[in-house]
Write a protein that holds these residues in place. Sequence first.
Motif: not given
Length: 636
Positions: A515-518, A526-532, A566-567, A540-546
Amino acid sequence: MLTQTKQIPHRCDVCKKRFAQKGDLKRHMLIHTNEKPHECVLCEKRFRRHGHLNSHMLTHNKEKPHRCDVCEKTFSLRRSLKRHMLTHTHVNAHVCDVCEKRFRTSGDLKRHMLTHTKEKPHQCNVCEKRFSIVGNLKRHMLTHTKEKPHRCIVCAKRFCASTTLKRHMLTHTKEKPYRCDVCEKRFSLSGNLKTHILTHTKEKPHRCDVCEKCFHQGGHLKTHMLTHTKEKPYRCDVCEKSFNQSSHLKRHMLTHTKEKFSLQESEMGSQDFCSDQNDICKKTFIQSGNLRQHTTTAISKKSYRCDICEKTISTSGNLKKHMLIHTEEKPYRCNVCEKTFSQRGNLKKHVLSHSNEKLHQCVVCDKTFGRRGNLKRHMLTHTNEKPHRCDVCEKRFVEFGNLKTHMLTHTKEKPHQCDVCEKRFNTNAYLKTHMMIHTKEKPCRCEVCEKQFKIKQELKTHMLTHTKDKSHRCDVCEKRFTRRETLKRHMRIHTNEKPHQCNICEKRFNDCGNLKTHIMTHTKEKPYTCDICEKKSRRVGDLKKHMMTHTNEKPYRCDVCEKRCATNGDLKKHMMTHIKEKTHHCDLCNKSFAHLEYLKKHMLTHTKLKPYHCNVCEKNFAQGRRLKIHLLKHLK
């Protein structure tokens, strides 16, 4: 020797003590016969000597004929006035030859000398315990006879010693005659004032010979010494459990008697429940101290204010603990790992992690715990008891702390704010866990694969991947899980239960996280940002996969062909190519699929449902990837 015998001719046949006059011997013999011929006509108390009765009668008529010329305080006995006068003259004429401490009377010096000689001439005839002063022996004897001759005229409570009754009477009169000259705080007993003065002087005169720890009071040192000797002299007659302090035994006895006190009962002897200004809860307590604390919170009396953040606190002790948050002072240090703590209780809990000693065992499943409180909470899992109920939604909880956290979901209150990103949280624990995202701190390390985690619970869940322990089984499909919470979420697939609803589009979900993701699809957050590459993700799981697209990390390996993925989800899909098994069947056309998501996409061909909608041209699509390809046409 013969001349001395002639001068003191009268000898006691019991203890061989000699007296000059026959009358003195007669009075002395009453000690052995325990005879008290002189009786008070008002309270029926008895005395050995007529003079003692006369002195006692003055307590009834309140007559105090002897007045101090300095402070005008009055006394019923002349000898009491003499002793009092020494407080004004400060004459301490009697000096101890050992430690040079000075005393006002020779009697005080004699009693003091027994602390050096360790002599205890007075022995109890019942348990053979010895005492240095006959007065202490007399008080001790009352513990065997259960006699409490001194009664409070207000609440009828009875006491062994008259001095204890005097102290008790101060609870009714609220009299506090002793005042501290430094902070003007008042006390009902001179001993309490003396102890308080040491907090200003920082003096701790009583030192432990074993660990050199110092204490304000000699009584505290005696109690501390029991931690070295492991002696527990106070034993419960019901269950034979032993304690090192009499107060602990008294509290323990209440668990057998099931007696519960109230503030009114402890002061007036009338009720057995909390009855504050509004007569709110009528909750009962085993310990009077717990009741007083509860009553303070019930009537919202928070008289202590923090000068820094202006938070109001109910007790001075809690205010002191709160101030450590601002000063960041942690005075309690672990001798093993040198970790420091702000509270002594937290240090005690921490020390148990080094000893690995778990003394408290569950009688149902034999699981052991380091602390009794943890065992009590664990027992609720067997009884399924949830004593704490939410007044809003009637949801029940095992622990009161969990109820407090839950109540914040109704009030929408998030008092704890992150100083870095200003995100707010319900509890301080959630804030601490969140801060580790900024600090990159992961203090919990797996001893098998050395993977690190932010919190201990994540590490425990991870350890199950090494032990392969899946003790929780679904009764419908027999699928097994490592955690009970995961099984509960899985069961919603079978029951089709979706308790979490979106307030915007009313779509329902079986998991709160989904529900929170929805919700983020509505808020575009989109609170999680890739540092690269600064790509943003909702989870956060999507960020880890990315991140694996940058590191080319593929930690999941196929046991058949050694292909790496990868997953874990990609590995499962790949494994189906080896099994060639298509377990997901369409009920309409009997077509089979290896993956559930393939079946879901196929079902759309039967329902003609196209849930993916283009916001530009309002065209609909059956699959999300078709919509993505279509959107590229608008971007050209």
